[in-house]
Design a protein around this motif. Sequence first.
Motif, short mmCIF file in Angstrom:
data_model
loop_
_atom_site.label_atom_id
_atom_site.label_comp_id
_atom_site.label_asym_id
_atom_site.label_seq_id
_atom_site.Cartn_x
_atom_site.Cartn_y
_atom_site.Cartn_z
N PRO A 1 0.79 -1.24 0.00
CA PRO A 1 0.00 0.00 0.00
C PRO A 1 0.82 1.28 0.00
O PRO A 1 0.30 2.33 -0.37
CB PRO A 1 -0.84 -0.12 1.28
CG PRO A 1 -0.11 -1.09 2.14
CD PRO A 1 0.59 -2.03 1.21
N ARG A 2 2.08 1.23 0.36
CA ARG A 2 2.89 2.45 0.40
C ARG A 2 3.52 2.77 -0.95
O ARG A 2 4.07 3.85 -1.14
CB ARG A 2 3.96 2.34 1.48
CG ARG A 2 3.33 2.27 2.89
CD ARG A 2 4.35 2.20 3.98
NE ARG A 2 5.17 3.39 3.95
CZ ARG A 2 6.37 3.49 4.49
NH1 ARG A 2 6.89 2.47 5.13
NH2 ARG A 2 7.05 4.60 4.42
N VAL A 3 3.44 1.85 -1.90
CA VAL A 3 4.00 2.10 -3.23
C VAL A 3 3.06 3.04 -3.97
O VAL A 3 1.87 2.78 -4.10
CB VAL A 3 4.18 0.78 -4.02
CG1 VAL A 3 4.60 1.07 -5.46
CG2 VAL A 3 5.19 -0.12 -3.33
N ARG A 4 3.60 4.16 -4.43
CA ARG A 4 2.80 5.16 -5.15
C ARG A 4 3.33 5.41 -6.55
O ARG A 4 2.70 6.09 -7.35
CB ARG A 4 2.78 6.49 -4.39
CG ARG A 4 2.38 6.43 -2.94
CD ARG A 4 1.05 5.78 -2.57
NE ARG A 4 -0.06 6.16 -3.39
CZ ARG A 4 -1.06 5.36 -3.72
NH1 ARG A 4 -1.09 4.13 -3.30
NH2 ARG A 4 -2.04 5.77 -4.47
N LEU A 5 4.54 4.90 -6.84
CA LEU A 5 5.19 5.17 -8.11
C LEU A 5 5.96 3.94 -8.57
O LEU A 5 6.71 3.35 -7.79
CB LEU A 5 6.15 6.36 -7.96
CG LEU A 5 7.04 6.70 -9.15
CD1 LEU A 5 6.22 7.21 -10.32
CD2 LEU A 5 8.07 7.75 -8.73
#
Length: 130
Positions: free
Chosen positions: A4-8
């Motif tokens: 969930p912390r991956v944004r890119l």
Amino acid sequence: AEHPRVRLVVIDSVAFHFRQDFQDMALRTTILSKMTNRLMSIATSQDVAVVTVNQVTVKPQKQGPARLVPALGESYAHACTTRVILSWENDDRVAFITKSPRLAQASARYTVTSGGIRDIPRGVKRDALQ
């Protein structure tokens, strides 16, 4: 989401793998299309930005100067939602938005520092930001 912390997600350079030793252009196109569709699906389903770095090459013109073109061809270039060309003008790095459904064409000077990527305000020398 699994992470969930991956944004890119950044793939540099997608072109390298498709420009080397591909004799069957139909197969190359099929694989590239499937990869592109999968990345677009991941971007939508995981709500992440996906950036693929394409290379450019020079295409000679019958008349006039040669022009820069996407290394993987126009069909791959049109698959992206937003296209940003990174280049140099004199000693400054420049990002130029050439295609976007939401943004007008524009350019911005920037620098890379130990603190990250920073814009360079008009009239300010890059060295002053280091």
